[in-house]
Design an enzyme around this catalytic site. Sequence first.
Site, PDB file in Angstrom:
ATOM      1  N   ALA A  70      16.779 -54.130 -14.080  1.00 34.86           N
ATOM      2  CA  ALA A  70      15.824 -54.746 -13.152  1.00 34.86           C
ATOM      3  C   ALA A  70      15.832 -53.921 -11.865  1.00 34.86           C
ATOM      4  O   ALA A  70      16.818 -53.231 -11.559  1.00 34.86           O
ATOM      5  CB  ALA A  70      16.243 -56.185 -12.867  1.00 34.86           C
TER       6      ALA A  70
ATOM      7  N   GLY B 194      18.953 -55.052 -17.310  1.00 40.62           N
ATOM      8  CA  GLY B 194      17.707 -55.518 -17.902  1.00 40.62           C
ATOM      9  C   GLY B 194      17.139 -54.529 -18.920  1.00 40.62           C
ATOM     10  O   GLY B 194      16.403 -54.920 -19.827  1.00 40.62           O
TER      11      GLY B 194
ATOM     12  N   GLU C  65      18.887 -55.307 -22.045  1.00 38.04           N
ATOM     13  CA  GLU C  65      18.385 -56.627 -22.484  1.00 38.04           C
ATOM     14  C   GLU C  65      16.980 -56.508 -23.069  1.00 38.04           C
ATOM     15  O   GLU C  65      16.656 -57.147 -24.071  1.00 38.04           O
ATOM     16  CB  GLU C  65      18.409 -57.600 -21.296  1.00 38.04           C
TER      17      GLU C  65
HETATM   18  N1  CAA Z   1      16.704 -50.389  -9.603  1.00 41.60           N
HETATM   19  C1  CAA Z   1      16.083 -49.677  -8.660  1.00 41.60           C
HETATM   20  N2  CAA Z   1      16.223 -48.336  -8.526  1.00 41.60           N
HETATM   21  C2  CAA Z   1      17.040 -47.719  -9.410  1.00 41.60           C
HETATM   22  C3  CAA Z   1      17.716 -48.423 -10.433  1.00 41.60           C
HETATM   23  C4  CAA Z   1      17.515 -49.827 -10.509  1.00 41.60           C
HETATM   24  N3  CAA Z   1      18.069 -50.577 -11.464  1.00 41.60           N
HETATM   25  N4  CAA Z   1      18.459 -47.536 -11.132  1.00 41.60           N
HETATM   26  C5  CAA Z   1      18.245 -46.331 -10.585  1.00 41.60           C
HETATM   27  N5  CAA Z   1      17.381 -46.423  -9.531  1.00 41.60           N
HETATM   28  C6  CAA Z   1      16.903 -45.369  -8.651  1.00 41.60           C
HETATM   29  C7  CAA Z   1      17.974 -44.915  -7.681  1.00 41.60           C
HETATM   30  O1  CAA Z   1      18.036 -45.779  -6.591  1.00 41.60           O
HETATM   31  C8  CAA Z   1      17.469 -43.537  -7.348  1.00 41.60           C
HETATM   32  O2  CAA Z   1      16.422 -43.645  -6.432  1.00 41.60           O
HETATM   33  P1  CAA Z   1      16.438 -42.769  -5.044  1.00 41.60           P
HETATM   34  O3  CAA Z   1      16.313 -41.353  -5.523  1.00 41.60           O
HETATM   35  O4  CAA Z   1      15.238 -43.271  -4.316  1.00 41.60           O
HETATM   36  O5  CAA Z   1      17.736 -43.037  -4.385  1.00 41.60           O
HETATM   37  C9  CAA Z   1      16.868 -43.047  -8.644  1.00 41.60           C
HETATM   38  O6  CAA Z   1      16.599 -44.219  -9.420  1.00 41.60           O
HETATM   39  C10 CAA Z   1      17.794 -42.159  -9.450  1.00 41.60           C
HETATM   40  O7  CAA Z   1      19.019 -42.862  -9.611  1.00 41.60           O
HETATM   41  P2  CAA Z   1      20.455 -42.206  -9.295  1.00 41.60           P
HETATM   42  O8  CAA Z   1      20.332 -41.230  -8.178  1.00 41.60           O
HETATM   43  O9  CAA Z   1      21.420 -43.331  -9.110  1.00 41.60           O
HETATM   44  O10 CAA Z   1      20.691 -41.422 -10.664  1.00 41.60           O
HETATM   45  P3  CAA Z   1      22.097 -41.037 -11.320  1.00 41.60           P
HETATM   46  O11 CAA Z   1      21.756 -40.120 -12.443  1.00 41.60           O
HETATM   47  O12 CAA Z   1      23.056 -40.582 -10.292  1.00 41.60           O
HETATM   48  O13 CAA Z   1      22.684 -42.413 -11.900  1.00 41.60           O
HETATM   49  C11 CAA Z   1      22.568 -44.534 -13.074  1.00 41.60           C
HETATM   50  C12 CAA Z   1      22.052 -43.077 -12.963  1.00 41.60           C
HETATM   51  C13 CAA Z   1      24.024 -44.532 -13.527  1.00 41.60           C
HETATM   52  C14 CAA Z   1      21.697 -45.220 -14.134  1.00 41.60           C
HETATM   53  C15 CAA Z   1      22.436 -45.243 -11.693  1.00 41.60           C
HETATM   54  O14 CAA Z   1      21.112 -45.048 -11.210  1.00 41.60           O
HETATM   55  C16 CAA Z   1      22.696 -46.719 -11.737  1.00 41.60           C
HETATM   56  O15 CAA Z   1      23.829 -47.147 -11.796  1.00 41.60           O
HETATM   57  N6  CAA Z   1      21.609 -47.543 -11.690  1.00 41.60           N
HETATM   58  C17 CAA Z   1      21.728 -48.997 -11.612  1.00 41.60           C
HETATM   59  C18 CAA Z   1      22.147 -49.605 -12.953  1.00 41.60           C
HETATM   60  C19 CAA Z   1      22.302 -51.107 -12.807  1.00 41.60           C
HETATM   61  O16 CAA Z   1      23.147 -51.616 -12.088  1.00 41.60           O
HETATM   62  N7  CAA Z   1      21.457 -51.865 -13.553  1.00 41.60           N
HETATM   63  C20 CAA Z   1      21.473 -53.317 -13.549  1.00 41.60           C
HETATM   64  C21 CAA Z   1      20.428 -53.849 -12.638  1.00 41.60           C
HETATM   65  S1  CAA Z   1      20.549 -55.612 -12.430  1.00 41.60           S
HETATM   66  C22 CAA Z   1      19.745 -56.271 -13.773  1.00 41.60           C
HETATM   67  O17 CAA Z   1      19.240 -55.561 -14.611  1.00 41.60           O
HETATM   68  C23 CAA Z   1      19.691 -57.785 -13.826  1.00 41.60           C
HETATM   69  C24 CAA Z   1      19.293 -58.329 -15.151  1.00 41.60           C
HETATM   70  O18 CAA Z   1      20.106 -58.724 -15.969  1.00 41.60           O
HETATM   71  C25 CAA Z   1      17.876 -58.427 -15.516  1.00 41.60           C
END
Ligand code: CAA
Length: 258
Positions: free
Chosen positions: A65, A109, A112
């Site tokens: 998400a 998400g 999911e």
């Molecule tokens: N939401 C919004 N933006 C996101 C995102 C997310 N879930 N995941 C990645 N992005 C964005 C980052 O903020 C970044 O944007 P900026 O360049 O503007 O800073 C861009 O995508 C690239 O991401 P990274 O620089 O972090 O890329 P990376 O290769 O270093 O890492 C990753 C990749 C490990 C996937 C890391 O991005 C990450 O941990 N993302 C979040 C994963 C997460 O926690 N997901 C769960 C969300 S909560 C949820 O989903 C609730 C539910 O149950 C429905």
Amino acid sequence: MAYETILVETHGKVGVIILNRPKALNALSKTLMRELAQALDAFEANEEIGAIVLTGSEKAFAAGADIKEMATKSYMDVYREDFITVDWERVSTCRKPVIAAVSGYALGGGCELAMMCDFILAGENAKFGQPEITIGTMPGAGGTQRLTRFVGKSKAMEMCLTGRMMDAAEAERAGLVSRVVPVDDLKDEAIKTATKIADLSLPLVMMTKESVNRAYETTLTEGVRFERRLFHATFATADQKEGMAAFVEKRQPDFKNR
Ligand code: CAA
């Protein structure tokens, strides 16, 4: 229809939806989920389409998400809009088969969403995880429920409590994905598999999907009874007559979706 956050293609009888927010690793924003639901509605209504493939980019199926969009929401905000219900559940209510083709990250998400599809084909680089706990929340789109049913309590609990990611090989061993294929072949393989399904009789495909899904909702005795009734119903279709006649006559069946 022009979309902002997804791309839509058709390949013969297969509809393909590509999540397309590359800068945000396909984070599942409100707009994206709305557009995904609209694209599914359109494919569901299109009689030419027999199966759907849902995919992302090579780096990410979807990284969850949209954290930036939800970070400041209050309890009242999420409760009142029933956050992660409207549009999010559209994939799991789709009556046509939906195959998830997962390359790269399928997190939160994203994992999911893939699990809401009927089965998952994974590229060798796929990574599945439920990292919500690491950002101060928990899975909210079925992760604690579907992952547990797919991979068992121990692995699901570890993943939800630690945020550990599972690679494609582990996901295949655990039964989360049906097959792992080279990344470069993933989209073609998903379309090929979907075409195989779309060439069959759509009502019979839908009945079979409904029956397999029933296994998650009911007891064995009731599930088998449900299956038996649908099995009997297949004998009321023209396609059952055609399928079995074609077998006996040693020819390919010509299903008419009747
Ligand atoms: N939401 C919004 N933006 C996101 C995102 C997310 N879930 N995941 C990645 N992005 C964005 C980052 O903020 C970044 O944007 P900026 O360049 O503007 O800073 C861009 O995508 C690239 O991401 P990274 O620089 O972090 O890329 P990376 O290769 O270093 O890492 C990753 C990749 C490990 C996937 C890391 O991005 C990450 O941990 N993302 C979040 C994963 C997460 O926690 N997901 C769960 C969300 S909560 C949820 O989903 C609730 C539910 O149950 C429905």
